[in-house]
Design an enzyme around this catalytic site. Structure first.
Site, PDB file in Angstrom:
ATOM      1  CE  LYS A 164      -4.110  -1.643   2.377  1.00 43.69           C
ATOM      2  NZ  LYS A 164      -5.011  -0.918   3.446  1.00 43.69           N
ATOM      3  CG  HIS A 167      -0.130   7.560   4.065  1.00 50.30           C
ATOM      4  ND1 HIS A 167       0.141   8.080   5.297  1.00 50.30           N
ATOM      5  CD2 HIS A 167      -0.713   6.186   4.054  1.00 50.30           C
ATOM      6  CE1 HIS A 167      -0.344   7.055   6.193  1.00 50.30           C
ATOM      7  NE2 HIS A 167      -0.998   5.983   5.259  1.00 50.30           N
ATOM      8  CG  HIS A 170       2.997   5.212   6.422  1.00 49.32           C
ATOM      9  ND1 HIS A 170       2.670   5.084   5.262  1.00 49.32           N
ATOM     10  CD2 HIS A 170       2.612   4.404   7.314  1.00 49.32           C
ATOM     11  CE1 HIS A 170       1.540   4.159   5.782  1.00 49.32           C
ATOM     12  NE2 HIS A 170       1.537   3.795   6.863  1.00 49.32           N
TER      13      HIS A 170
END
Ligand code: ARG
Length: 633
Positions: A164, A167, A170
């Protein structure tokens, strides 16, 4: 330097002042002298005075400040007590470290005698160098045994999901988590830096479907994270119409169980079920995804000077741990069946805001919450940590509260475990995205800002030509820009990613802080004063300089700032402090020339010592924040 340091507080202090670190924190030394003296004058408890001595907000208003009402003395007006303290304060007992205190309304203001500061503190800072300001707080269980008596802290941070998007949440978690890890480490804790990967769950079943359709071995080896994301995006697109159909069916009140066992979702669920059931084929593929993704993450984190003690992940939570937790919950009647799944209804357990959450899904697979419960229990078993932080964006506030509450409700050792856990939450960043989209998000972000800084550097050709490794310097500057912008506000606040502003040399930015450091480095390149000359300098020439005194008084606060930051857990406590130091430095250069001053070499040595100490404090502060100081830029 004299053998006997009058700033060294008497040895009996630890029993009297359990919170004091006089051997490492100069303000604590002053606090002890003042508390002793005020306790003598007013017959109040020493620790009460000690705890009431705050750092004055501005240098003009003092070094330490006592608000007299904090002494809780009844019957006499605070203003009168302040006057009494000021007039009866016996300076002889403070070894000449303090000026005569000033009564000011309900306050008493204390100022350091700068002569002592110069003579003892400056050499102290030079001597302690990279340790100055550190080990001043509660991390040590046993202060006499700094290597064995340390508290153990797990800091879980960044924790991206494989396949995934990596972003902004993170990234922020990485920045804040690294800072907190550094902070606890320099405060005496043993820190375990943990990355808890999102490497389990239905989406890996979906990813496996995607791999069957779109996977390309070569593309994967070249750029694992990029290729996996690409596959994931494609398979999600394939899945979308199906997903919409489910939603519509659910809206019509139909049971979607049949539908969901077919199509892409059916396949994904079957894949994930296979993983949970230990199907070797399914696991082999997943292991490959995981291993290469970790290699990639490591490289990117390394650019930020971040490394992890351990890469754990949702996949590492053992089925038996979760089953055990579930049986504890069932026995206590915490869980209940819900539409084929098991859930906890927090409304029934005194936490209405947490509503209800699924523990185990309808088809028998585990939920994110159950995995987190199991992970916490396993960490306790493996590390028996004293504390544990979860550095996770505020979108997951409810999830983490559910995690803590679930454990608390489980009673006994689990309640005890929940008390060790703390969520470090933070706000969103708007507009943090890179040119080419989402792939290798953080990597590109750093590269983009670094290139920008490189262009800025090129504008000053004379300087640029003297820089040995401009790419590297540009990278450090770019990272500093990103980090400082991120840490400038309280972490709960949202902010806008603003390339222009963060890279500017005006205002309190990363490049400005780096410039403050590099400017000092350039001074030291131009003089030949030896370290011994600095340590033994005659500081009398500094005594009449307000600029020198201000620098000294700011530097004296550093250990106290670190101790305070351990309470606020806000990087901007340190950042604000460092900018204050940087501003004071830049205001002082015209008044305190170091390179060939007309006053001669001895004066140059005293100033050099002062600046060397300031540079050290800057370095120590930047280090905790995760910035790498540059010497030229
Ligand atoms: N992997 C999760 C996500 O990206 C974050 C994990 C947070 N930590 C935890 N223990 N749940 O959304």
């Amino acid at each position: 330097m004299a053998a006997q340091n009058p700033m060294q507080a008497p040895g009996l202090t630890q029993a009297t002042y359990p919170d004091a670190f006089p051997e490492r924190n100069p303000l604590d030394r002053l606090r002890i002298y003042i508390a002793d003296e005020i306790s003598r004058i007013l017959d109040v408890e020493k620790t009460l005075v000690f705890g009431g001595l705050d750092r004055a907000a501005s240098l003009d208003s003092g070094d330490l400040l006592l608000a007299v009402p904090r002494l809780r003395i009844q019957g006499i007006k605070p203003g009168e007590l302040a006057v009494k303290i000021a007039s009866q304060f016996d300076l002889r007992l403070t070894s000449g470290q303090l000026k005569k205190p000033i009564a000011d309304g309900i306050y008493v203001r204390f100022f350091i005698e700068t002569k002592y500061g110069f003579n003892y503190l400056v050499p102290d800072i030079l001597h302690e160098s990279s340790q100055y300001g550190f080990n001043t707080s509660s991390g040590l269980l046993n202060r006499d045994e700094p290597t064995t008596g340390r508290k153990r802290m797990i800091v879980e941070f960044s924790s991206p999901n494989i396949a995934k998007r990596f972003h902004a949440g993170h990234v922020r978690s990485a920045i804040i988590g690294n800072f907190l890890s550094n902070l606890y480490e320099v405060s005496g804790y043993e820190v375990i830096r943990m990355n808890y990967l999102g490497d389990w769950g239905r989406q890996y079943g979906l990813l496996a479907c995607g791999w069957k359709r779109y996977g390309d071995e070569d593309a994967f080896v070249k750029d694992p994270i990029g290729h996996l994301l690409e596959i994931y995006v494609k398979i999600c697109a394939d899945f979308e119409p199906e997903d919409k159909a489910y939603a519509a069916a659910r809206d019509r009140g139909e049971d979607t169980a049949m539908l969901e066992s077919q199509g892409v979702l059916g396949e994904a669920k079957a894949n994930f079920k296979g993983m949970e059931d230990g199907d070797e084929e399914a696991l082999k593929l997943w292991r490959k995804f995981r291993a290469l993704s970790i290699e990639n993450f490591k490289e990117t984190y390394a650019r930020l000077n971040i490394s992890f003690t351990v890469y754990s992940g949702e996949s590492g939570v053992l089925p038996e741990t979760m089953e055990m937790a579930e049986s504890v919950q069932a026995k206590l009647g915490l869980t209940e069946p819900f539409d084929g799944a098991t859930c906890i209804d927090f409304k029934k357990h005194g936490a209405p805001k947490l509503s209800e959450a699924i523990v185990r899904n309808r088809n028998g697979t585990t939920s994110y919450l159950l995995r987190d419960i199991g992970a916490a229990i396993q960490r306790e078993k493996e590390y028996s940590m004293d504390e544990m932080l979860y550095v996770v964006m505020n979108e997951q506030d409810v999830h983490l509260n559910r995690l803590f509450k679930s454990l608390e409700l489980m009673g006994g050792e689990y309640t005890a475990l929940s008390k060790k856990m703390k969520h470090i939450t933070f706000g969103r960043v708007a507009g943090m995205s890179s040119r080419k989209g989402n792939v290798k998000f953080l990597d590109e972000l750093i590269t983009e800002v670094a290139e920008y800084m490189h262009n800025v550097m090129r504008k000053n050709n004379d300087k640029y030509e003297q820089i040995e490794n401009p790419e590297q310097v540009a990278e450090h500057l770019g990272i500093s820009a990103i980090l400082v912008q991120d840490m400038s506000g309280k972490k709960i606040h949202d902010y806008d990613f603003d390339l222009e502003r963060m890279t500017s040399f005006e205002g309190d930015t990363g490049p400005y802080l780096q410039y403050a450091h590099a400017r000092l480095a350039s001074i030291f390149r131009r003089i030949d004063i030896t370290p011994a000359e600095m340590l033994n300098a005659d500081f009398s020439s500094l005594e009449n300089s307000t600029h020198a005194a201000n620098l000294l008084r700011i530097m004296m606060r550093w250990p106290d700032m670190v101790a305070q930051t351990l309470k606020t857990l806000e990087a901007n406590t340190i950042l604000t402090y460092l900018f204050k130091l940087a501003h004071e430095l830049s205001a002082s250069y015209d008044h305190l020339r170091v390179v060939n001053p007309p006053e001669g070499r001895a004066v140059s040595a005293a100033r050099a010592a002062l600046y060397k100490a300031a540079q050290q404090v800057l370095r120590n502060g930047m280090g905790v924040l995760g910035l790498t100081p540059v010497d030229r830029m």
